[in-house]
Enzyme design. Structure first.
Site, PDB file in Angstrom:
ATOM      1  N   TRP A 108       0.826  -1.211   0.000  1.00 39.95           N
ATOM      2  CA  TRP A 108       0.000   0.000   0.000  1.00 39.95           C
ATOM      3  C   TRP A 108       0.852   1.250   0.000  1.00 39.95           C
ATOM      4  CZ3 TRP A 108      -4.315  -0.739  -2.049  1.00 39.95           C
ATOM      5  CH2 TRP A 108      -5.093  -1.854  -1.777  1.00 39.95           C
ATOM      6  N   ASP A 165      -1.355   6.931   6.260  1.00 31.34           N
ATOM      7  CA  ASP A 165      -2.431   6.037   5.822  1.00 31.34           C
ATOM      8  C   ASP A 165      -2.683   5.069   6.973  1.00 31.34           C
ATOM      9  OD1 ASP A 165      -4.065   4.087   4.796  1.00 31.34           O
ATOM     10  OD2 ASP A 165      -2.786   3.583   3.081  1.00 31.34           O
ATOM     11  N   LYS A 171     -12.205  -1.254   7.237  1.00 31.64           N
ATOM     12  CA  LYS A 171     -11.450  -2.191   8.068  1.00 31.64           C
ATOM     13  C   LYS A 171     -11.812  -2.036   9.546  1.00 31.64           C
ATOM     14  CE  LYS A 171      -8.558  -2.624   4.283  1.00 31.64           C
ATOM     15  NZ  LYS A 171      -7.730  -1.875   3.348  1.00 31.64           N
TER      16      LYS A 171
HETATM   17  C1  LIG Z   1      -7.164  -1.516   2.225  1.00 30.02           C
HETATM   18  C2  LIG Z   1      -6.083  -0.510   2.228  1.00 30.02           C
HETATM   19  C3  LIG Z   1      -5.975   0.485   1.240  1.00 30.02           C
HETATM   20  C4  LIG Z   1      -6.908   0.557   0.048  1.00 30.02           C
HETATM   21  O1  LIG Z   1      -8.111   1.057   0.429  1.00 30.02           O
HETATM   22  P1  LIG Z   1      -9.278   1.403  -0.641  1.00 30.02           P
HETATM   23  O2  LIG Z   1     -10.292   2.021   0.253  1.00 30.02           O
HETATM   24  O3  LIG Z   1      -9.677   0.100  -1.252  1.00 30.02           O
HETATM   25  O4  LIG Z   1      -8.719   2.341  -1.639  1.00 30.02           O
HETATM   26  C5  LIG Z   1      -4.966   1.417   1.367  1.00 30.02           C
HETATM   27  N1  LIG Z   1      -4.098   1.377   2.379  1.00 30.02           N
HETATM   28  C6  LIG Z   1      -4.156   0.431   3.337  1.00 30.02           C
HETATM   29  C7  LIG Z   1      -3.153   0.424   4.446  1.00 30.02           C
HETATM   30  C8  LIG Z   1      -5.146  -0.540   3.288  1.00 30.02           C
HETATM   31  O5  LIG Z   1      -5.206  -1.490   4.241  1.00 30.02           O
END
Ligand SMILES: *Cc1c(COP(=O)(O)O)cnc(C)c1O
Length: 377
Positions: free
Chosen positions: A109, A187, A211
């Site tokens: 990511w 993030d 999540k």
């Molecule tokens: C799942 C995830 C993403 C992607 O998220 P989307 O909402 O599908 O764009 C980005 N960064 C991390 C750390 C993730 O776990």
């Protein structure tokens, strides 16, 4: 938590995202689905300009502010596009000419975050650039940097990092230091609200809700006054501007109303359960139990992450062969333990232990692991 006792038709959900939601929240959504607050309409059918939705929208922001302890002057924003859109928006809003955007590459990511920022450079003027300043790619992202390995130049526009690496199963257990004037961007998609965090040290935190906070469809963004100020100085299409979205309180256009409504219920539920301290304690207990089972298996189960970087949210491990891993996933599913297959890019097993996964789920998984080893070890 007693209220989370699993009804017979439900399974234990270890999915990486979209992921488990608290059972009382799902029950409330079901109960309110046909007529929201006596209006005779579903929240799904309600105008985003109605007083009912206004209360939901503001209530979700207020609950998140309390749950996450958002400092005064910071804004909570709701946007679509997932965390992935943020990869580009960070660069579009916060990059300054002549000052690089620095990235810590700790997994797929964070790599995507850098790649999308690189694509966004095409929309910016001369002199904008982004770069990786640290990477654990050569060791398959088995760890995050130690604090002394994070060296950010005072010339940087910002430092971007991924606090929890959902695929590799690693996590920062500290907040990186940045020099004065460098914005700290995170993030936190897969560990937001999983433990107390001093948000005052950050300039921008973003997380897809699916999540730890709710369903897919809404991204929660928390922006500091400095980040908003930098964004304000740039002319961007409205929906790509943090400042423009903040100015309209995330009602610039139709927000993802249903997702915001569920986020509100989830945040209120966690507040009632004791907030971040209670969540952190339970998350630590779940992770300790599962890593204990891995480490105590005499090498049958092998953790993928280096111990000091282990994630409390996504526990990744291997079995002696890929054949056994496939059998493990299949047999676990038959026992009502779902979502354990590792990410397609790395294989192995991954158990995601987000906020809404109860301790009983992990106890059931650990019992299954012992039994599986007894039969196949
Ligand atoms: C799942 C995830 C993403 C992607 O998220 P989307 O909402 O599908 O764009 C980005 N960064 C991390 C750390 C993730 O776990």
């Amino acid at each position: 938590m007693g209220t989370n006792a699993k009804p017979k038709e439900r399974v234990y959900n270890f999915n990486p995202g979209p992921a488990a939601l608290p059972l009382p929240v799902l029950e409330r959504v079901r109960d309110e689905l046909l007529s929201f607050e006596g209006t005779g309409l579903s929240i799904l059918e309600t105008s985003h300009r109605s007083p009912e939705y206004k209360r939901v929208h503001e209530g979700a922001m207020a609950a998140l502010r309390r749950l996450l302890r958002v400092p005064d002057g910071y804004e909570v924003l709701f946007l679509g596009g997932g965390a992935t859109l943020q990869f580009a928006m960070v660069a579009l809003n916060l990059l300054e000419p002549g000052r690089p955007g620095d990235y810590l590459l700790t997994g797929r990511w964070s790599q995507k975050a850098l790649q999308e920022a690189q694509k966004a450079l095409g929309l910016l003027g001369e002199g904008h650039r982004v770069r990786a300043i640290w990477s654990s790619e050569v060791t398959d992202y088995d760890r995050v940097p130690r604090p002394d390995e994070v060296r950010v130049s005072p010339d940087a526009s910002y430092l971007h990092y991924t606090s929890n690496n959902t695929i590799a199963g690693t996590q920062f257990h500290y907040v990186p230091e940045v020099p004065e004037g460098v914005l700290l961007v995170c993030d936190a998609s897969s560990d937001i609200a999983s433990r107390p965090l001093d948000l005052g040290r950050f300039d921008l935190i973003y997380a897809g809700a699916q999540k730890n906070l709710g369903p897919a469809g809404v991204t929660v963004i928390i922006a500091s006054p400095q980040a908003l100020e930098r964004s304000r100085r740039r002319a961007r299409p409205s929906l790509l501007s943090y400042a423009a979205v903040a100015e309209k309180a995330s009602l610039l256009n139709t927000p993802p109303v249903f997702a915001v409504y569920v986020v509100k219920l989830v945040a209120e539920h966690y507040l009632a359960e004791g907030g971040l301290e209670a969540l952190a304690e339970r998350n630590e207990q779940k992770a300790r139990l599962l890593y204990g089972a891995i480490d105590g298996s005499g090498g049958f189960y092998r953790g993928c992450a280096r111990p000091e970087s282990r994630s409390r949210m996504n526990v990744t491990f291997r079995l002696p062969s890929e054949g056994l891993e496939a059998k493990f996933v299949e047999e676990a599913e038959r026992e009502g333990l779902v979502g354990l297959k590792g990410h397609r890019s790395v294989g192995g097993i991954r158990a995601s232990l987000y906020n809404a996964v109860p301790l009983e789920a992990v106890e059931a998984l650990v019992a299954f692991m012992r039994e599986f080893q007894r039969r196949h070890g």
